[in-house]
Structures are given as C-alpha cells and as structure tokens.
Design an enzyme around this catalytic site. Structure first.
Site, mmCIF file in Angstrom:
data_model
loop_
_atom_site.group_PDB
_atom_site.id
_atom_site.type_symbol
_atom_site.label_atom_id
_atom_site.label_comp_id
_atom_site.label_asym_id
_atom_site.label_seq_id
_atom_site.Cartn_x
_atom_site.Cartn_y
_atom_site.Cartn_z
ATOM 1 N N HIS A 258 0.854 -1.195 0.000
ATOM 2 C CA HIS A 258 0.000 0.000 0.000
ATOM 3 C C HIS A 258 0.881 1.233 0.000
ATOM 4 O O HIS A 258 2.106 1.150 0.127
ATOM 5 C CB HIS A 258 -0.909 0.020 1.237
ATOM 6 C CG HIS A 258 -0.136 0.081 2.539
ATOM 7 N ND1 HIS A 258 0.185 -1.047 3.263
ATOM 8 C CD2 HIS A 258 0.373 1.130 3.228
ATOM 9 C CE1 HIS A 258 0.869 -0.676 4.347
ATOM 10 N NE2 HIS A 258 1.000 0.631 4.349
ATOM 11 N N HIS B 153 1.165 -2.184 14.625
ATOM 12 C CA HIS B 153 0.217 -1.075 14.636
ATOM 13 C C HIS B 153 -1.058 -1.500 15.332
ATOM 14 O O HIS B 153 -1.499 -2.639 15.191
ATOM 15 C CB HIS B 153 -0.190 -0.713 13.202
ATOM 16 C CG HIS B 153 0.893 -0.201 12.330
ATOM 17 N ND1 HIS B 153 1.706 0.839 12.669
ATOM 18 C CD2 HIS B 153 1.265 -0.586 11.081
ATOM 19 C CE1 HIS B 153 2.540 1.081 11.674
ATOM 20 N NE2 HIS B 153 2.300 0.245 10.695
ATOM 21 N N HIS C 6 -5.438 -2.245 3.356
ATOM 22 C CA HIS C 6 -5.659 -1.003 2.629
ATOM 23 C C HIS C 6 -4.820 -0.985 1.363
ATOM 24 O O HIS C 6 -3.722 -1.529 1.340
ATOM 25 C CB HIS C 6 -5.360 0.236 3.479
ATOM 26 C CG HIS C 6 -4.057 0.212 4.218
ATOM 27 N ND1 HIS C 6 -3.728 -0.756 5.138
ATOM 28 C CD2 HIS C 6 -3.000 1.056 4.188
ATOM 29 C CE1 HIS C 6 -2.530 -0.497 5.628
ATOM 30 N NE2 HIS C 6 -2.064 0.593 5.082
ATOM 31 N N HIS D 165 4.659 7.159 3.037
ATOM 32 C CA HIS D 165 5.461 5.959 2.810
ATOM 33 C C HIS D 165 4.760 5.062 1.812
ATOM 34 O O HIS D 165 3.581 5.234 1.510
ATOM 35 C CB HIS D 165 5.692 5.176 4.107
ATOM 36 C CG HIS D 165 4.475 4.481 4.659
ATOM 37 N ND1 HIS D 165 3.591 5.077 5.528
ATOM 38 C CD2 HIS D 165 3.998 3.217 4.466
ATOM 39 C CE1 HIS D 165 2.621 4.234 5.845
ATOM 40 N NE2 HIS D 165 2.841 3.093 5.222
ATOM 41 N N TYR E 77 9.121 0.822 10.063
ATOM 42 C CA TYR E 77 9.251 1.982 9.170
ATOM 43 C C TYR E 77 10.729 2.312 9.044
ATOM 44 O O TYR E 77 11.428 2.393 10.056
ATOM 45 C CB TYR E 77 8.552 3.217 9.741
ATOM 46 C CG TYR E 77 7.053 3.235 9.619
ATOM 47 C CD1 TYR E 77 6.254 3.468 10.731
ATOM 48 C CD2 TYR E 77 6.422 3.061 8.385
ATOM 49 C CE1 TYR E 77 4.872 3.517 10.627
ATOM 50 C CE2 TYR E 77 5.039 3.099 8.283
ATOM 51 C CZ TYR E 77 4.273 3.329 9.414
ATOM 52 O OH TYR E 77 2.901 3.373 9.317
ATOM 53 N N GLU F 10 8.044 0.863 4.315
ATOM 54 C CA GLU F 10 7.584 0.045 5.426
ATOM 55 C C GLU F 10 7.674 -1.408 4.999
ATOM 56 O O GLU F 10 7.474 -1.734 3.827
ATOM 57 C CB GLU F 10 6.124 0.385 5.766
ATOM 58 C CG GLU F 10 5.557 -0.405 6.932
ATOM 59 C CD GLU F 10 4.072 -0.116 7.194
ATOM 60 O OE1 GLU F 10 3.390 0.423 6.303
ATOM 61 O OE2 GLU F 10 3.606 -0.459 8.306
#
Lengths: 152, 306
Positions: free
Chosen positions: B148, B245, B197, B213, B254, B264
C-alpha cells in the site's frame, strides 16, 4: 582537528575527517531533530553561522530549497565541515510532532517572534528555520554552504 | 467492479545507483528494466511486469498506478471522475513501460494516480506450475510484493470520498477527532480488495502532494524481525519497530531509503471485507494506533514526509 561550535551553548565538538554534522553530534551524545538521516525529509536543518560545509550526497531542492541555502541553512545529516564551523540549532525543547493533533487541541498559533529572534516553539515542521542575521559581528565573513555534488 | 489493487508506485530518488542497491539488495526486489535514470522493479511473487519505478531527480512520489480488472472499467472510472470533478486525461498504451492505456487523474491532494487494465505478464519467480513456496535465490529481505501507499494532504476529506465514489474502495479504518465527529477524517485507510488497505491518507499542513510511505508485504512477524536484521547489516535508518500497529494490526518496521523516502515492511494485518464495520480511532489514541506495543507518540511519524 576540525571543530563544530554550537552557537549559544558553549559546546565545541571535535569532528572526525569526512563525518557529517549529525555523526559528530551523535558521537558527542547529543541529539537534534532528525528523521530520515538521508537528506530527503529536511528535518535536521541547522543554520551555518561561520565556515563552510560540503554535502556528501546530492541534496535536492525539495529537501532544502535555494532560498534557505542562500541564507546558510543546511542539512546536518549530509553536511561535512570544511574546516572549523559554527552552527545554530532551532529551539528544541517544545516542538510540534503531530500537526493534526495540535490544530485540534490548541488555540491560535503563538504570535510570530520579532525579526532575528528564534521562536520558542517550532510550530510547523515545514516552516522556515529562523535566520540569525543579526549574529554576525562587524567585518566577519558571511557563512557559505558549498555543495560539491550537483543539486537536483 | 472497480479498482482491484495498487499496481505500481513511481517515486523520485536523488541517486539512482544507491536506490537500485537498496531496492534490489536490501529489499530484494528484482530489476526488470534499466533505462539508466529510470528503473523498473518487481517483487518475486508479483506476476505483472513491475510494481516499483525509481526515477532519479529529487524525492517523493511521482504517481501511483491502480489496476482494474477489465478495459471497460476505465470508461466507468472516467465518467465517475468527471462527475466527481477531478481533472483527468487519457493515457495511451506504452506511455508507461509495458502498461496498457488508461486514465490519469489529479487528486484534490495534488497527487497523480493512473488507472490501467493490463500490464505485460512476467509471472511469479516460482512460476504457476507445481511451484515451490519461495524462490531459492532470495536476496536481503526478499519482499514478495508491494502492499500500500500512504499519501499526505492538507485536507483529505474530498480525496477520501474520491476513492470510495470513483474507485469503489471501502473504508477499512478511520482516524477522527473524537466520537462526536466521526465523519471528519484526519486519516483514512481504504481498500479495493482484501488487503487492509490499498491507499491511505493522512492530514497535515503542507502535506499536499507528499508521500508518507509505501509498503512491502511480508508474511509474518518472523519475516519482520529478519527484515530488521538485514537493515542493520545494510545500515538502513529505522524510524519505528519492529512493532505492531493498532491501526490495521500490521506488524511493521518503518525505515528510509537512501534518498530519505520512507518505506515500510508490513505483515499479518487482518483480511478486510467490504461488509466489515469500519474501525474508528479517536485522535487521543493515535499513539496506540501507530505503535500499539509502546504507545509512544513518534516524533517523526507525522513530520517527515517527502
């Protein structure tokens, strides 16, 4: 040995040949605002007051705009001193780290400081670093930043 | 039927040689085409020609590419884009290397996204017939594919609506000021398929056009630690992690590429579905959302964008 003097602090750091300002700062057990450590995000901006630096990699316009370079602002993570230098660092004690939370929870931003004084709080990460124009004494050479590599 | 996935990320890098080394030797992507100042890369488990394009000059994102299932879907998206009110232009086959014709769109946040229906098929490194489970010659992190991208915007509400109305994405997670203002997105995670996502947005002053990112997908937590070990060997600057997360439940690190663009590595987020209720995060819990384990608010997460 090359020295880095940090204006207003009394600190004089001894820099190794070829190391960046950031490297020297870290070896001395200090810390500056920084993120990418690769010259792309612009967060490690410092003000060059005396002396010259060169960049060990290309630093693009977006990371350090020309109007900032012209007044001696440089990126600590890419700048290697050419001889002794003096730098000033932005006010570090209170800083905005998540802009969307600050705008949610704060009253209007602090009034702009008077010309030449650094603001107490660096309010927006993309804002200009204050320029210490009034710090040079009579007859002192103006600081220059010379990039060895071409700038994008 | 709308967009099925994020297909490619096209970014700027200050030094193409250093970028090539990072994305092939550290991340482990394969170079499929080298045009000198522009190179095309593919993950070992991706089947289309490329998913990462590096172009020398500056930093940040040039454009993102989103794939649709059929050529007819392009017209549908064009019509919806025009109704929505964004600037579009048609792009021809071959304008992008090995990529079909499609549509180029300028988002309200100034980012360029391209929608295409076809790309030259190269196949996964393990092939499609009686395949092994990974290629014998993995390099560095050995990332199988991209996952993503997170884009910044001064005001993301309209762009969030663009992705749902025009791309037919659904809302997976959203950051809001508080429970009395759930319709105001401060950050948003949107998906087309089953990934947690395919695009995300984060709001902030001066963020328009910027890249926060883009992510590579890894299998699991072991792979995340292994990735961190490779980063240590390759002197890659790390910002956060290895951790997890709260938002998306992804295991994460990250880190930054040699130009300062944030990458990431992301593993094991949950499987998203269109009918899954949207997860809401309130602004006072942002620290838990970004770093669930430490709940420390990262100083650089919301201030370093390229």
């Amino acid at each position: 040995m090359t020295t880095i003097t940090i204006d207003g602090t009394g600190l004089v750091l001894l820099a190794r040949d070829g190391e960046t300002i950031t490297d020297t700062i870290h070896r001395a057990g200090l810390s500056l605002n920084e993120a990418c450590r690769r010259g792309g995000c612009g967060l490690c901006r410092v003000q060059l007051i005396h002396g010259e630096v060169e960049f060990n990699r290309t630093v693009c316009e977006q990371a350090l705009p020309s109007d900032q370079r012209e007044v001696g602002i440089t990126l600590a993570c890419r700048a290697v001193p050419r001889g002794d230098i003096t730098i000033a660092v932005p006010a570090q004690r209170l800083r905005v780290i998540v802009p969307l939370l600050t705008t949610l929870t704060s009253t209007p931003q602090p009034a702009a400081a008077s010309e030449g004084d650094p603001p107490e709080v660096e309010v927006r990460p993309f804002a200009r670093v204050p320029v210490h124009r009034n710090r040079r004494k009579e007859g002192e050479k103006r600081a220059t930043t010379r990039a060895v590599a071409a700038t994008g | 039927m709308g967009v099925i996935r994020l297909g490619y990320v096209h970014i700027r890098v200050t030094d193409i040689e250093e970028a090539k080394r990072h994305y092939t030797q550290t991340v482990g992507f394969r170079m499929v085409k080298d045009d000198g100042k522009t190179v095309y890369l593919k993950g070992w488990d991706e089947w289309d020609h490329h998913s990462v394009v590096l172009e020398e000059g500056g930093v940040g994102v040039i454009k993102l590419g989103y794939k649709v299932n059929r050529a007819e879907d392009i017209e549908d998206i064009e019509r919806k884009s025009q109704t929505f009110g964004v600037t579009t232009e048609r792009m021809s086959r071959g304008e992008n290397t090995d990529t079909s014709d499609g549509l180029r769109i300028i988002l309200p946040t100034s980012h360029v996204v391209e929608v295409y229906h076809d790309m030259t098929l190269l196949g996964s490194d393990v092939g499609a017939i009686n395949p092994d489970v990974f290629p014998r010659d993995l390099i560095g992190i050995g990332a199988p594919r991209i996952d993503h991208a997170l884009l910044g915007g001064d005001n993301i509400a309209t762009t969030e609506r663009f992705f749902t109305d025009v791309f037919d994405f659904y809302q997976v997670e959203r950051l809001v000021p508080d429970l009395d203002h759930m319709e105001t997105p401060l950050a948003s995670w949107l998906a087309g398929g089953n990934r947690g996502h395919d695009v995300a947005l984060i709001q902030g002053d001066g963020y328009d056009g910027k890249l926060h990112h883009f992510a590579f997908h890894l299998q699991d937590w072991n792979d995340i630690l292994h990735a961190g070990q490779i980063m240590a060997m390759d002197d890659v600057p790390i910002e956060l992690g290895p951790s997890q997360h709260g938002i998306t439940r992804g295991r994460t690190i990250y880190y930054f590429d040699p130009a300062g663009n944030r990458n990431e590595v992301f593993a094991d987020g949950y499987v998203a579905q269109r009918d899954r209720p949207t997860t809401i995060w309130t602004a006072d819990k942002l620290a838990k959302g970004i770093d669930y384990v430490t709940r420390n608010l990262s100083e650089t997460f919301a201030t370093a964008l390229t």
